[in-house]
Each structure stands twice: as C-alpha cells, then as structure tokens.
Design a protein around this motif. Sequence first.
Motif, mmCIF file in Angstrom:
data_model
loop_
_atom_site.group_PDB
_atom_site.id
_atom_site.type_symbol
_atom_site.label_atom_id
_atom_site.label_comp_id
_atom_site.label_asym_id
_atom_site.label_seq_id
_atom_site.Cartn_x
_atom_site.Cartn_y
_atom_site.Cartn_z
ATOM 1 N N LYS A 183 26.391 -9.608 -28.231
ATOM 2 C CA LYS A 183 26.825 -8.095 -27.832
ATOM 3 C C LYS A 183 25.547 -7.165 -27.728
ATOM 4 O O LYS A 183 25.398 -6.558 -26.807
ATOM 5 N N LEU A 184 24.402 -7.572 -28.577
ATOM 6 C CA LEU A 184 23.151 -6.716 -28.381
ATOM 7 C C LEU A 184 22.563 -7.363 -27.076
ATOM 8 O O LEU A 184 21.970 -6.317 -26.562
ATOM 9 N N LEU A 185 22.407 -8.545 -26.638
ATOM 10 C CA LEU A 185 21.575 -8.839 -25.472
ATOM 11 C C LEU A 185 22.661 -8.221 -24.182
ATOM 12 O O LEU A 185 21.807 -7.926 -23.438
ATOM 13 N N LEU A 186 23.755 -8.274 -24.386
ATOM 14 C CA LEU A 186 24.298 -7.585 -23.196
ATOM 15 C C LEU A 186 24.072 -6.113 -23.125
ATOM 16 O O LEU A 186 24.186 -5.557 -21.928
ATOM 17 N N ALA A 187 24.181 -5.621 -24.182
ATOM 18 C CA ALA A 187 23.923 -4.144 -24.279
ATOM 19 C C ALA A 187 22.574 -4.057 -23.808
ATOM 20 O O ALA A 187 22.076 -3.051 -22.846
ATOM 21 N N TYR A 188 21.548 -4.784 -24.376
ATOM 22 C CA TYR A 188 20.303 -4.408 -23.972
ATOM 23 C C TYR A 188 19.800 -4.577 -22.444
ATOM 24 O O TYR A 188 19.122 -3.936 -21.943
ATOM 25 N N ALA A 189 20.611 -5.749 -21.951
ATOM 26 C CA ALA A 189 20.291 -5.984 -20.529
ATOM 27 C C ALA A 189 21.034 -4.955 -19.523
ATOM 28 O O ALA A 189 20.567 -4.844 -18.446
ATOM 29 N N SER A 190 22.200 -4.309 -19.995
ATOM 30 C CA SER A 190 22.714 -3.369 -19.146
ATOM 31 C C SER A 190 22.404 -2.073 -19.295
ATOM 32 O O SER A 190 22.873 -1.150 -18.504
ATOM 33 N N MET A 191 21.958 -1.547 -20.510
ATOM 34 C CA MET A 191 22.233 -0.186 -20.629
ATOM 35 C C MET A 191 20.471 0.587 -20.133
ATOM 36 O O MET A 191 19.411 -0.078 -20.591
ATOM 37 N N PRO A 192 20.492 1.335 -19.274
ATOM 38 C CA PRO A 192 19.387 2.152 -18.880
ATOM 39 C C PRO A 192 18.750 2.809 -19.978
ATOM 40 O O PRO A 192 19.431 3.505 -20.849
#
Length: 233
Positions: A41-50
């Motif tokens: 969840k953290l990696l996905l959020a970090y990769a997609s969140m500007p």
Amino acid sequence: MHDLPGRDAIIIQVLKQHYHAKFGIHLEQGIESCASGDHKKLLLAYASMPRYEGREVDREMVVKDAKALYKAGEKKWGTDEKTFISIFSERSAAHLAAVDSAYHDMYGNSLKKVIKKETSGLFLHALKTILLCSANPAEYFAKDLPDVIIYLELTDKSYLFTKKLQVLHKAMKGMGTNDTALIRVIVTRTEIDMQYIKAEYLKRYRKTLNDAVHSETSGHYRAFLLALLGPNQ
C-alpha cells in the motif's frame, strides 16, 4: 522494489517509463505482484502520488501531521497504518523533516523510534527510508558506501562525477555485486549525465559500462539496467 521510497519524484517518473518500456507493464502492476500488505500500500501510494518537492513548509500542517501520527501510533492501542501511509506518501521531504522535528518537540520522541516501535518488516524499512531521505538524503545515498557521497546536489560536480565512477566500478568489483549502489547511480543519472559517465568509465577502466553491467548481472535485472544505459558505447 525496496529502493523506491525516498526517490525524487522526477526519478520515479523516469523509472516508471523505463520499467513499462522494458517489461510491458506499469510499475504499479509490478508492485502489486511482488509486494504485500501495508508495504504494498505504501509503495503504490508513493509511486502514484504527486508531491510538492520544494523547501517551503506549512507550519500549521506540520503540527497537524505530528498530532495525527501521534494519535495513529503512540497514543492508541495498535497502529493506524493508513495515517502513516497517507502522510509519508503525500508529503514533501522538507515537510516530513519538519514533522519529525515537531514530533520530537511535542512528544519527546523521534519518528524513527516511533516507526520502529509501531511497525515491522518491509513496511518498517520503507517508512524509515522515506524518513531518512527527508532528513539527510546524502546519508541515505551513502549508507552502503561510507567513503562515498552519492547525492545529486553536491556543489562540487567534478568530485561527484569522479565518485560516481568509483561507485560503479566498486559495485561490480570482486566477489558479488553491490546491487544497491549499482542501481542507485544508474537510475538517478540516466537522463542527466549518463553518457559522460559511460565515456569516462571506458577511458578509466578500459571496459564499457554496459559490458561491465552485463558480466556482473543477469535476467530481468540485467535487461532493466542495460535498457536504462542505452547503446553500448
């Protein structure tokens, strides 16, 4: 995927472009397939969140985030991982550094200690990496090579350039390969000065960087790095 947290937003975009070009899937899909739980969840959020990556911070928001992290961790029974994921993936490095300082002033504890106490495993590692990068990027980039500073904003560019060559050579010298150091330099310099690095590497070590990478890596990892490096020259 362990090296994703802490990366500059521009570098992450470059990484995502090359990942898709090489493997035909988006980076987020790769994360979905190889990570799990709160770490995913953290990696996905970090990769997609500007994220805003400037140095200015909103002090009111800093205090608000410090209070939210306290309520999500030390103050409650169990841990509200969603709050940690939201703040650590959405805030700038300067903001997180300010939150860490404010948290210590308000509650007498560092966020590093809080994270270690409230989380575990790869999720813990990712949160610590993001936090360390926000406070001291140079320390993060140099942690595996204490005698080398690998940071993009050093004022002495000639010193940095020489060190990058040394890091690449050292990462592939002797028994085994220092994958962490190797991918850090290649990914962070791909669209900045990699052609100059490749030329100087050939001049200094009488072997192309592509050939060195090819001989010291294998499989998809080799293909990915060679794709980033471009033509063998």
